[in-house]
Design a protein around this motif. Sequence first.
Motif, PDB file in Angstrom:
ATOM      1  N   PRO A 495      34.265  16.956  82.928  1.00 28.74           N
ATOM      2  CA  PRO A 495      33.046  17.686  82.589  1.00 28.74           C
ATOM      3  C   PRO A 495      33.255  18.916  81.718  1.00 28.74           C
ATOM      4  O   PRO A 495      32.417  19.237  80.880  1.00 28.74           O
ATOM      5  CB  PRO A 495      32.465  18.066  83.949  1.00 28.74           C
ATOM      6  N   GLN A 496      34.375  19.613  81.886  1.00 30.79           N
ATOM      7  CA  GLN A 496      34.574  20.849  81.129  1.00 30.79           C
ATOM      8  C   GLN A 496      34.630  20.606  79.626  1.00 30.79           C
ATOM      9  O   GLN A 496      34.123  21.406  78.843  1.00 30.79           O
ATOM     10  CB  GLN A 496      35.848  21.561  81.588  1.00 30.79           C
ATOM     11  N   GLU A 499      31.045  20.145  78.577  1.00 34.51           N
ATOM     12  CA  GLU A 499      30.329  21.417  78.706  1.00 34.51           C
ATOM     13  C   GLU A 499      30.703  22.392  77.597  1.00 34.51           C
ATOM     14  O   GLU A 499      29.844  23.097  77.061  1.00 34.51           O
ATOM     15  CB  GLU A 499      30.629  22.032  80.083  1.00 34.51           C
ATOM     16  N   GLY A 503      28.051  23.559  74.862  1.00 37.53           N
ATOM     17  CA  GLY A 503      27.810  24.998  74.919  1.00 37.53           C
ATOM     18  C   GLY A 503      27.950  25.703  73.593  1.00 37.53           C
ATOM     19  O   GLY A 503      27.621  26.891  73.477  1.00 37.53           O
ATOM     20  N   GLN A 510      24.165  27.718  79.102  1.00 32.10           N
ATOM     21  CA  GLN A 510      25.057  27.258  80.176  1.00 32.10           C
ATOM     22  C   GLN A 510      24.797  25.780  80.450  1.00 32.10           C
ATOM     23  O   GLN A 510      23.671  25.296  80.323  1.00 32.10           O
ATOM     24  CB  GLN A 510      24.816  28.060  81.458  1.00 32.10           C
ATOM     25  N   VAL A 511      25.865  25.074  80.829  1.00 35.80           N
ATOM     26  CA  VAL A 511      25.761  23.633  81.091  1.00 35.80           C
ATOM     27  C   VAL A 511      26.542  23.284  82.347  1.00 35.80           C
ATOM     28  O   VAL A 511      27.659  23.749  82.533  1.00 35.80           O
ATOM     29  CB  VAL A 511      26.335  22.800  79.920  1.00 35.80           C
ATOM     30  N   ALA A 512      25.938  22.462  83.204  1.00 34.51           N
ATOM     31  CA  ALA A 512      26.650  21.898  84.352  1.00 34.51           C
ATOM     32  C   ALA A 512      26.491  20.381  84.281  1.00 34.51           C
ATOM     33  O   ALA A 512      25.391  19.847  84.452  1.00 34.51           O
ATOM     34  CB  ALA A 512      26.079  22.427  85.664  1.00 34.51           C
ATOM     35  N   VAL A 513      27.588  19.694  83.996  1.00 33.09           N
ATOM     36  CA  VAL A 513      27.559  18.234  83.867  1.00 33.09           C
ATOM     37  C   VAL A 513      27.626  17.595  85.252  1.00 33.09           C
ATOM     38  O   VAL A 513      28.417  17.995  86.103  1.00 33.09           O
ATOM     39  CB  VAL A 513      28.716  17.755  82.975  1.00 33.09           C
ATOM     40  N   ALA A 523      22.940  16.300  83.043  1.00 26.63           N
ATOM     41  CA  ALA A 523      23.311  17.723  82.955  1.00 26.63           C
ATOM     42  C   ALA A 523      22.153  18.617  83.358  1.00 26.63           C
ATOM     43  O   ALA A 523      20.997  18.326  83.061  1.00 26.63           O
ATOM     44  CB  ALA A 523      23.770  18.075  81.548  1.00 26.63           C
ATOM     45  N   ILE A 525      20.898  22.179  82.361  1.00 24.46           N
ATOM     46  CA  ILE A 525      21.127  23.040  81.195  1.00 24.46           C
ATOM     47  C   ILE A 525      20.282  24.311  81.282  1.00 24.46           C
ATOM     48  O   ILE A 525      19.084  24.257  81.572  1.00 24.46           O
ATOM     49  CB  ILE A 525      20.794  22.287  79.887  1.00 24.46           C
ATOM     50  N   ARG A 601      30.237  24.154  91.182  1.00 28.96           N
ATOM     51  CA  ARG A 601      29.597  22.837  91.146  1.00 28.96           C
ATOM     52  C   ARG A 601      28.967  22.432  92.474  1.00 28.96           C
ATOM     53  O   ARG A 601      27.842  21.901  92.484  1.00 28.96           O
ATOM     54  CB  ARG A 601      30.598  21.777  90.668  1.00 28.96           C
TER      55      ARG A 601
END
Length: 617
Positions: A495-496, A499, A503, A510-513, A523, A525, A601
Amino acid sequence: MSILIITFVITFYFLNMTIYHFSQLVHRQAEKYGKRTAFRHKDKSTGKWISTTWNTFSQQVKTVARSLASIGVQVQENIATYTQNKPEGIVVDFAAYANRAVVIPLYATSSQSQIEYIINEAEIRFLFVGEQFQYDNAFRALKNCPTLERIIVFDRTVKLDKSDKTSVYYEDFIKYGQTTEMDALVQSRTDTATEEDLANIIYTSGTTGEPKGVMLPHANFLEAMRIHDRRLVSISDKDVSLCFLPLTHIFERAWTYFCFTERIRVDINLDPKEIQNIIKEVRPTIMCSVPRFWEKVYSAVQEKISSMQGLSKKMLLQALAVGRKYNLIYRREEKKAPLWLRVQYAFYDALILRKLRKAIGIENGNIFPTAGAPLSDTINEFLHACGINLLYGYGLTETTATVSCFDITGYNLGTVGTVMPDVQVKIGENNEIYVKGKTVMKGYYKKPEETAKVFTEDGWFKTGDAGRMKPGAGLVLTERIKDLFKTSNGKYIAPQALETRIGEDKYIDQVAVIGDQRKYVTAIIIPAYEALKEYAAQKQIQYRNLEELVKNQKIQSLIQERINELQKNFARFEQIKKFTLLPRAFSMETGELTNTLKIRRPIINQRYKAEIEAMYV
């Protein structure tokens, strides 16, 4: 005559290389450079910068060291600081080292429950706090922390609770050390200080579980000072460093100590929210930072470019093209650029690029070490094209910061630089990066089982990060192993990487997959709200609040288009199929971010469970 010159050069070199134990560092520097400025800070009430010389710094450390001894601080006892960056906090650090005490720095943003956990585990008796927020939390924590005896408050404007009978203001605390009664005791402790004494216990942010206290003896720091002195050959005591990351963070802590070791003036920023103004006042030549800072710089410049038209835009783009060729093809590879390119670069640097750097506040820049999170190659390349010498690197609290970093020349984009002198790195099971060397921690405080888990039988520290060594280029960081997840189709997702790429966009903050054991990747977002509002104004999109704005179909289409473009080089199974825009940012206060601004997460998965489930209907 030649032998005398060689002898003088060698003698001067080794004298210049002297690295003192932190119990003596300030006093030894004061003996040589007493009237020079060691650090500065900006007075809140007057707005003026106040300089502290090495002589004054040394005297302050001696006074506070006596005060600590007078209240009963013992050798290798844990004391804690719970404050934003302040000169007083730095003085307390070195006064504690003079007494062979251990400093545990707590993030100024930590909650009451977070500080209670650390105070109780470390059996802290004396806690130094910064401002009202920290004092209030600390005072409430008293009832749940049986070992806590006294709170010492740095800021005199803090209002103490009416029932508080034990706390004391710092200016009153230092009166305990204004006599010479404790001189002999402090001196004897300083004289018997060893490299194996613990200097700090730094608690990790705890992205997945409870925080762990990383035990760092003085030997770790002294080795870090030595290897950075060897690697960072472009710095000198003419440089000025701006301290704005929290000194709780190992990166800023080790960097600031390194600056003191190298006699570099440190300007302390007291308020992180003021960094954009402070950096323009200080005009630092060196400054350590996390990628988030540079991401915002990149977004601001891209926003500026997009608003430009005609000749001015064409010239800026041409300046960046020339800067990219000059800095990344020739200067990076230590090749002499053709005359025509040197002339072009000098022209565009004077006319455009230097002005761009000046608008940020770094036109006098030497080097800017950057680490703590992934930084996209696009942003890294762009900043170097602008003439900003970013030294991108990799490290952990457990390794006393730097494991690897860029050199000024010879660095390779796509890597986190070459390994530091005398640090060993190898790739272990599951491509995990293993590290060995004198900067690796002693272990986790009171957690022998956790310590055993992160060391191999032959003493290699297992970082938890996946990577590979690229021959002749450096260390490539691929993913945080704990963050890797597998879709229900059996495909592994990092994921990083996604992201970091997403980003880069100026409309995405900000992003969290998401996607563990799911059919496809989604995601959560956080948009860049100001940029989104400007877009809405241009397109005449009507909305009453942010909730309406992020749900608008034109906004959704905009973000979808930009995601599609940014992720086109990822495999189809890695690509984000659906996303949810949130009307508010992730924050430390809600537990979604750690104190070092990494996303948690598990918290995000739990807090936004409904939104996530809706993307899989």
